[in-house]
Design an enzyme around this catalytic site. Structure first.
Site, PDB file in Angstrom:
ATOM      1  N   GLY A   1     -40.590  47.707 -83.648  1.00 59.43           N
ATOM      2  CA  GLY A   1     -40.750  47.875 -82.203  1.00 59.43           C
ATOM      3  C   GLY A   1     -41.992  48.647 -81.799  1.00 59.43           C
TER       4      GLY A   1
ATOM      5  N   CYS B   1     -25.381  21.109 -70.078  1.00 65.80           N
ATOM      6  CA  CYS B   1     -26.612  20.308 -70.058  1.00 65.80           C
ATOM      7  C   CYS B   1     -26.280  18.884 -69.604  1.00 65.80           C
ATOM      8  CB  CYS B   1     -27.241  20.282 -71.443  1.00 65.80           C
ATOM      9  SG  CYS B   1     -28.581  19.069 -71.611  1.00 65.80           S
TER      10      CYS B   1
ATOM     11  N   CYS C   1     -27.024  16.485 -72.879  1.00 64.90           N
ATOM     12  CA  CYS C   1     -26.310  16.580 -74.150  1.00 64.90           C
ATOM     13  C   CYS C   1     -24.994  17.332 -74.036  1.00 64.90           C
ATOM     14  CB  CYS C   1     -27.186  17.219 -75.223  1.00 64.90           C
ATOM     15  SG  CYS C   1     -27.288  19.015 -75.087  1.00 64.90           S
TER      16      CYS C   1
ATOM     17  N   CYS D   1     -31.141  21.228 -71.210  1.00 66.35           N
ATOM     18  CA  CYS D   1     -31.566  22.216 -72.200  1.00 66.35           C
ATOM     19  C   CYS D   1     -33.059  22.485 -72.069  1.00 66.35           C
ATOM     20  CB  CYS D   1     -31.336  21.692 -73.618  1.00 66.35           C
ATOM     21  SG  CYS D   1     -29.612  21.534 -74.091  1.00 66.35           S
TER      22      CYS D   1
ATOM     23  N   CYS E   1     -31.641  19.767 -77.745  1.00 68.81           N
ATOM     24  CA  CYS E   1     -31.038  18.753 -76.882  1.00 68.81           C
ATOM     25  C   CYS E   1     -31.114  17.371 -77.537  1.00 68.81           C
ATOM     26  CB  CYS E   1     -31.753  18.744 -75.538  1.00 68.81           C
ATOM     27  SG  CYS E   1     -30.851  17.891 -74.232  1.00 68.81           S
TER      28      CYS E   1
HETATM   29 ZN   LIG Z   1     -29.123  19.406 -73.789  1.00 69.64          ZN
END
Ligand SMILES: [Zn+2]
Ligand SMILES: Nc1ncnc2c1ncn2[C@@H]1O[C@H](COP(=O)(O)OP(=O)(O)O)[C@@H](O)[C@H]1O
Ligand SMILES: [Mg+2]
Lengths: 344, 268
Positions: free
Chosen positions: A39, A248, A251, A273, A279
């Protein structure tokens, strides 16, 4: 070790992955230090790259320094492999390093990304390289570099919470949706680059090595594998990721990050997506969202192509009326209106 | 009596802040020369003198904002132990500055975050010491805005929309929210109208006595010193030339220079 810019030669030969070995060693030293101090922003002598800063020169330099001939490279921009930016960077390494490239997250050993973490869980064999526009999470409230360095050194992170306080005071909730600050390994507060906060939990305890490169600001930082990454919050306003009202449309995936797609000029839209590889893979497996299956044409509405869209064709090829809106947010967009988000 | 109680009792009449031989040079120029003084708990000490006499430099040295060319500053920590501030690590010193100390600057824009709401300005110190409950931070900020006479419905406004007097009151709330024991003020009523000054001085006087604050206040205005301070030091050319109880110094100055200063005020 040469990049011979002799104007008359048609084929220019570069060192593997463009950068000379000395520069790569310098960048690797910065990367090793960054891994040793999770970090922490390590300064490095960033080089000029043959592309403008907004294009992820920091990420490109980190990728060039860690790339080997056997690597399989994937480049994503806002989740997609086919944007101009992603295509250009992929092409750059194909040309300068001759490495294999892929769009499949599972096949890649090295993934350079702008603004997303893939939906597919990463593995120990992978490195994720982020393009970072502004590495300093405290910049918003403290513009003085000397002071922010001091604040990190002394672990004085009250300011970070002032920013979140301001969010709640103004909006009633923590409205920061991109570049949402995290604490790494219980010590340094870090800007995860403008990924949606939806992706923040993926950084935590991730098996893959995560490297961050900021070209213009000349900083490299890292999250080693299996490191605790915690999103900052308040006890009475705990960190929450965006949730989406529907799966989505292509999909039917749930629990993934969706982009809004405008279908026509009459307000028609759908959510799909943002991770195109994810997807497409799901559609190839037979998953179908509500807009994916062919609909009887009597309705006459403009619908996207029902089958998986090949890479490179998603933006124009099969569905001429598609306009991507949630994409293409300017590099450095810290927060902003987010159409697809459901305030939870 | 417990050891702790003994210590606390001893600390009450032991100095809170001690400076010894403090000097500061700016290249060849003298900022402040060989200043030794003590500040006691609950005491208001005024530092007066003409412009350029070294008041701000002295304040900067006492608050460790400036590094001394010579001399040292010690502070009695909450455990009763007097410690040389130069021996503290940066983290410890900064923690002290944002919890046990306050620093009120003449120009509120230098002491406030102008782009952050009033509530965020007051809440910053709380968050810096680990407060992580939004509701509690807000409640405390609201309470403090009330104590400095800023209406609660201004809590989400940022100080750019505030008058000079309001900004200065907000700066005070932002500093006092952690209940410090020692507050440094540099010309806190400096750029304000006379009527606004009077109100602010009343407010400061009330808070100081209510909270039992020790204060070092720099002012070129002897009327401010008269109203607020118990004791004062007079500076000239970087040195302290006279020190004593405020009423004594103002009513019966010993140094010719102080006599001049006082008479010019009387003439004004
Ligand atoms: Zn998708
Ligand atoms: N940063 C600086 N650099 C050089 N000289 C300075 C600086 N700050 C103050 N001085 C000089 O030090 C002397 C004391 O200044 P200062 O402490 O600001 O006095 P006061 O607050 O009483 O007006 C003055 O001669 C001033 O010009
Ligand atoms: Mg001054």
């Amino acid at each position: 070790m040469t990049s011979q810019h002799t104007g008359e030669m048609p084929a220019i030969s570069y060192n593997f992955a463009y950068l000379d070995e000395q520069t790569k060693r310098m960048i690797r030293r910065a990367i090793l230090k960054a891994i040793a101090i999770p970090g922490y922003q390590v300064p490095f002598a960033a080089r000029e790259m043959p592309m403008p800063y907004g294009w992820g020169t920091g990420g490109v330099q980190v990728t060039a320094a860690v790339l080997g001939p056997d690597d399989v490279l994937k480049v994503i921009d806002q989740g997609a492999d086919d944007t101009t930016n992603a295509v250009a960077i992929r092409g750059f390494f194909e040309k300068t390093a001759g490495v294999a490239t892929t769009t499949a997250t599972t096949e890649a050993t090295l993934i350079q990304t702008r603004h997303r973490i893939p939906e597919t869980k990463l593995s120990e064999n992978q490195i994720l390289v982020y393009q970072v526009p502004i590495p300093e999470p405290l910049r918003f409230l403290e513009p003085r570099e000397t002071e922010t360095r001091q604040l990190h050194a002394l672990e004085e992170y009250g300011l970070m919470h002032v920013k979140l306080y301001e969010d709640i005071a103004r909006h009633g909730h923590i409205a920061t949706t991109y570049a949402y600050p995290v604490e790494v390994a219980g010590r340094y507060v870090m800007d995860p680059s403008p990924i949606p906060k939806f992706d923040n939990p993926k950084m935590d305890d991730c098996p893959a090595l995560q490297l961050f490169g900021a070209g213009r600001e000349k900083r490299i930082y890292a999250i080693p594998p299996y490191t605790t990454v915690r999103s900052l919050d308040f006890e009475d306003h705990p960190f929450k990721v965006q949730r989406f009202a529907k799966p989505c449309a292509l999909c039917a995936a749930t629990g993934v990050y969706l982009d809004e797609v405008i279908l026509d000029d009459r307000g028609g839209r759908m959510f799909v997506c943002s991770d195109t590889d994810y997807c497409n893979a799901r559609q190839a497996e037979g998953h179908r969202g509500e807009m994916a299956a062919p609909v009887s044409s009597s309705g006459g509405a403009v619908l996207p192509h029902p089958t998986p869209l090949p890479h490179g064709e998603r933006e124009q090829g099969d569905a001429p009326s598609l306009t991507l809106t949630a994409r293409g947010a300017p590099e450095g967009a810290g927060e902003g209106p987010f159409g697809a988000e459901i305030a939870s | 009596m417990t050891d702790q109680a003994n210590q606390a009792l001893a600390a009450a009449d032991a100095p809170l802040l001690v400076s010894e031989g403090l000097s500061k040079n700016y290249g060849a120029r003298i900022g402040c020369r060989d200043v030794s003084l003590d500040i006691y708990p609950g005491e208001v000490l005024a530092v007066v003198g003409e412009s350029g006499s070294g008041k701000s430099t002295l304040l900067g040295l006492l608050s460790t904002e400036l590094a001394a060319s010579a001399g040292r500053v010690s502070y009695r920590m909450r455990d009763g132990v007097l410690r040389d501030l130069a021996s503290l690590g940066a983290a410890e010193r900064r923690l002290l500055m944002r919890t046990d100390w306050g620093l009120i600057r003449q120009n509120p824009a230098d002491g406030l975050r102008m782009a952050v709401s009033a509530g965020g300005n007051v809440g910053e110190r709380l968050m810096a010491v680990g407060w992580r409950h939004y509701g509690n931070i807000r409640r405390e900020a609201t309470d403090w805005l009330g104590r400095v006479e800023i209406a609660a419905d201004r809590i989400d406004d940022d100080p750019r929309s505030f008058s000079g007097g309001m900004r200065q009151r907000l700066q005070i709330a932002r500093n006092l929210v952690t209940k410090p024991r020692l507050v440094f003020m540099d010309e806190p009523t400096g750029g304000l109208d006379v009527s606004v000054q009077a109100r602010l001085l009343d407010l400061i006087r009330g808070l100081v006595s209510e909270m039992g604050l020790a204060v070092v206040i720099v002012t070129h205005d002897l009327a401010v010193a008269r109203l607020l301070s118990h004791r004062m030091v007079v500076m000239r050319h970087g040195r302290v030339i006279e020190t004593g109880l405020t009423d004594q110094v103002l009513d019966d100055p010993r140094e010719p220079y102080t006599q001049l200063l006082v008479s010019s005020v009387l003439a004004a």
